[in-house]
Design a protein around this motif. Structure first.
Motif, PDB file in Angstrom:
ATOM      1  N   GLU A  66       0.443   3.987   1.509  1.00 10.50           N
ATOM      2  CA  GLU A  66       0.594   4.499   2.873  1.00 10.50           C
ATOM      3  C   GLU A  66       1.831   3.898   3.560  1.00 10.50           C
ATOM      4  OE1 GLU A  66      -2.739   3.266   5.216  1.00 10.50           O
ATOM      5  OE2 GLU A  66      -1.832   3.959   7.082  1.00 10.50           O
ATOM      6  N   LYS A  77      -1.563  -3.906   8.845  1.00  9.26           N
ATOM      7  CA  LYS A  77      -0.848  -2.624   8.795  1.00  9.26           C
ATOM      8  C   LYS A  77      -0.053  -2.384  10.075  1.00  9.26           C
ATOM      9  CE  LYS A  77      -3.287   0.021   5.328  1.00  9.26           C
ATOM     10  NZ  LYS A  77      -4.411   0.930   5.067  1.00  9.26           N
ATOM     11  N   ASP A 127       5.191   4.860   1.672  1.00 11.31           N
ATOM     12  CA  ASP A 127       5.586   6.229   2.030  1.00 11.31           C
ATOM     13  C   ASP A 127       6.195   6.273   3.425  1.00 11.31           C
ATOM     14  OD1 ASP A 127       4.744   7.124  -0.380  1.00 11.31           O
ATOM     15  OD2 ASP A 127       2.832   7.975   0.316  1.00 11.31           O
ATOM     16  N   TYR A 128       5.574   5.536   4.315  1.00  9.24           N
ATOM     17  CA  TYR A 128       6.050   5.528   5.704  1.00  9.24           C
ATOM     18  C   TYR A 128       7.457   4.930   5.777  1.00  9.24           C
ATOM     19  CZ  TYR A 128       6.025   4.961  10.754  1.00  9.24           C
ATOM     20  OH  TYR A 128       6.339   5.042  12.082  1.00  9.24           O
ATOM     21  N   SER A 158       0.846  -1.204   0.000  1.00  4.73           N
ATOM     22  CA  SER A 158       0.000   0.000   0.000  1.00  4.73           C
ATOM     23  C   SER A 158       0.884   1.259   0.000  1.00  4.73           C
ATOM     24  CB  SER A 158      -0.903   0.011   1.236  1.00  4.73           C
ATOM     25  OG  SER A 158      -0.136   0.241   2.399  1.00  4.73           O
TER      26      SER A 158
END
Ligand code: NFS
Length: 644
Positions: free
Chosen positions: A289, A392, A292-293, A287
């Protein structure tokens, strides 16, 4: 300490075993040197089923002359004791596969009832097939017209009927009828059709309790029944329902071995067996998200990889590379680059917690039935209703741990390309007739002798033998002699690491006939069929070969053989037994847990053939092992009149 070169044929593993020894971190390879197995237990003749024992009945070095007078306190003979122990191993293995299947069925039903957003029905073609096999109607009559039934409704009914397979009060396991008619009739005659999946496992525990079943033939009858309930029940349902939920695998390209880990990426490893959790981790790790993290935290990306059969599950559906098979699990942490290892169930060594404690690696258990006592282990219980959220959280934990890596990272360079993701459907696509849509081309090439036969080579690693050596030698010898190999489990990972799962391997390692077929259709000579529950794919592929015609009426008539060169788990015994009971000559390497009871062992190795057409064998030498399989294949060719 272990000698790294003697411990494994894999160079990456040799480097990491040496590395572990430098750092003073103990691995399974070292423990295999310092602790030797108990001779009596290894022979299968130690009975600890009651408090009067353990009663120990080793086979005298000189063998038995005359009558075998060995007895336990209650009078149990060596045959009774070995048979009880053997079928308890079947119970353990069948329970593991089938309970995994049950877990999948539960998630399937949750998805079918739309009680979760994270799982959906993906493969509706397979849904309809499975519905038919489970007796669920897929059409309805409306005003005298036949119409397709609403698939959501079909899915719910499939889920409910599937769940009932574990404990229904009457009838028999539905999938038995998928076997060739002649095989079904054999099971009927022998009285071994499983009534439901759980009952046969429970009955093994009852019959092996002190003072119950004391006839090795009758004990084995129950062992066979439970094993069939595994292969043609729990495992097959696991495979089918996983395919419907996550997609039926089709051939795809990936890589294998510890070299798939990347120094500048967050390395997250999933280890265990169920794809329920790992499917979500795949999605989470891809993902935006999370990516990016990871970048925010200084990593170039997230490298997900797998160990054991969870690796095979996400390999065959997503091309995620396996980093390791069973014996390399500690080594993956010893790279110093494993930021988190997530485990669910089965084949997880407790020592990974001790190894993780020497590095920055976060070890996360996720399943309520599989925790570890060590204090550094984190438990995040996975709940399918909050699947993505949990996944996640786990991925984030790995990312957060990236910056805690020590200076001493050592990722071996070794990795190999592989093509994986074969199954009943893709074999049909590659080796089926253009117009007939069945296994015509495969059968035709077996009949004309380009392909001498089919071997299923599967199973674990065993620290009592050199890691991967048996796997690779057996497989290479088979393909050299024109036997096409179907692989699953840790054998599949071993073959991938060795580069045998590529179409190019055909020209290098195969006999002329098999090489020609592989090169013409563009497939590897070793076809990776998935995880160990996916051995059910091999049963169904064998059934398709029977159905395509020209090679007899039953699996036992086919030029096929099975093998587990480096087996160690109880699951392997259950698998071996359902292959034998399905008519397949099945050879195990390393050791066999009945050597202390020669009469019982003879029953497994010889008499069983008269009952089921298949029988067990033990051959430690990998080359002889392969040639025993080839001799059996040749005898079947002769019986079919296709030996030239
Ligand atoms: Ni199979 Fe998979 Fe490997 Fe053996 Fe364990 S991972 S279910 S049991 S060790 S092949």
């Amino acid at each position: 300490l272990a000698d790294p070169i003697a411990a494994t044929i894999d160079v990456a593993s040799q480097q990491l075993i040496a590395r572990a020894q430098q750092l003073g971190v103990e691995t399974v390879f070292d423990r295999a040197e310092t602790m030797k197995p108990c001779n009596i237990g290894a022979q299968g003749t130690c009975c600890k089923n009651c408090g009067m024992g353990p009663c120990r009945l080793p086979l005298p070095k000189s063998g038995i002359e005359g009558e075998d007078t060995r007895k336990g306190l209650c009078g149990a003979t060596a045959n009774t004791i070995a048979a009880r122990n053997f079928i308890r191993m079947i119970a353990g293995g069948a329970a593991a596969h089938s309970d995994h299947g049950r877990g999948v069925a539960e998630v399937f039903l949750t998805a079918a009832r739309k009680e979760t957003n994270d799982y959906q029905i993906k493969d509706t073609v397979k849904l309809v097939q499975v519905a038919e096999a489970l007796g669920v109607a897929t059409t309805v009559e409306v005003d005298g017209e036949t119409k397709d039934r609403d698939l959501d409704e079909v899915a719910v009914e499939v889920g409910e009927i599937a769940m009932a397979e574990w404990g229904k009060p009457e009838g028999e396991v539905f999938y038995l009828k998928r076997a060739p008619q002649a095989l079904y009739e054999k099971w009927e005659k022998q009285g071994v059709r499983p009534r439901n999946i759980d009952r046969e496992i429970v009955e093994i525990m009852h019959r092996t309790h002190i003072g119950v079943d004391q006839d090795y033939r009758n004990l084995m009858k129950q062992g066979v029944r439970a094993a069939i309930g595994d292969g043609w029940g729990g495992s097959m349902l696991a495979t089918d329902l996983q395919d419907i939920l996550f997609g039926t695998p089709y051939p795809l390209q990936s890589e294998a071995n510890l070299g798939v880990m990347k120094e500048d990426h967050v390395n997250l490893i999933v280890h265990g067996h169920e794809p329920i959790l790992s499917e979500m981790i795949v999605a989470a790790s891809q993902s935006k998200e999370m990516l990016d993290y990871a970048k925010e935290k200084g990593a170039k990306g997230i490298q997900l990889s797998g160990i054991c059969c969870t690796a095979n599950e996400i390999l065959q559906r997503h091309g995620i590379p396996p980093a390791a098979n069973f014996l390399q699990q500690e080594l993956a942490i010893i790279t110093g680059a494993c930021d988190a290892m997530v485990v669910d169930i089965q084949c997880i060594m407790q020592n990974v917690a001790n190894v993780a404690n020497c590095f920055h690696t976060k070890l996360i258990t996720t399943h309520p039935i599989a925790k570890m006592e060590q204090e550094n282990v984190i438990h995040i219980e996975f709940d399918e209703h909050y699947a993505m959220e949990d996944a996640k959280r786990i991925v984030k934990m790995a990312i957060d741990n990236f910056e805690n890596r020590g200076a001493e990272v050592m990722i071996p360079r070794q990795k190999a390309t592989q093509i994986a993701g074969f199954g009943v459907e893709s074999i049909q696509y590659h080796l089926g007739g253009t117009f007939r849509g069945d296994y015509y081309t495969l059968n035709d090439n077996i009949i004309n002798g380009r392909i001498r036969g089919i071997a299923g080579v599967v199973g674990c690693n065993n620290a009592r033998t050199r890691h991967n050596e048996g796997h690779i030698q057996v497989v290479k010898e088979l393909i050299k002699n024109d036997v096409i190999v179907l692989t699953t489990g840790c054998n599949g990972i071993a073959c991938a690491m060795e580069g045998l799962l590529t179409p190019e391997a055909a020209g290098v390692y195969c006999g002329a006939g098999l090489a020609e077929v592989c090169e013409t259709v563009g497939i590897p000579p070793v076809l990776h069929m998935g995880s160990c529950v996916d051995n059910s794919r091999i049963l169904l592929a064998a059934t398709e070969v029977v159905n395509a015609g020209g090679l007899g009426n039953d699996i036992s008539e086919l030029p096929v053989a099975g093998s587990a060169p480096e087996w160690m788990s109880e699951k392997a015994i259950s698998i071996g037994q359902y292959f034998v009971a399905s008519g397949v000559y099945t050879v195990f390497g390393v050791t066999f847990p009945t050597t202390g009871a020669p009469v019982f062992q003879d029953f497994l190795f010889k008499e069983m053939e008269k009952m089921y057409g298949g029988m067990w064998d033990l051959e430690i030498d990998p080359i002889k092992h392969a040639h025993k399989m080839i001799a059996h294949i040749d005898s079947k060719r002769k019986a079919l009149g296709i030996d030239k």
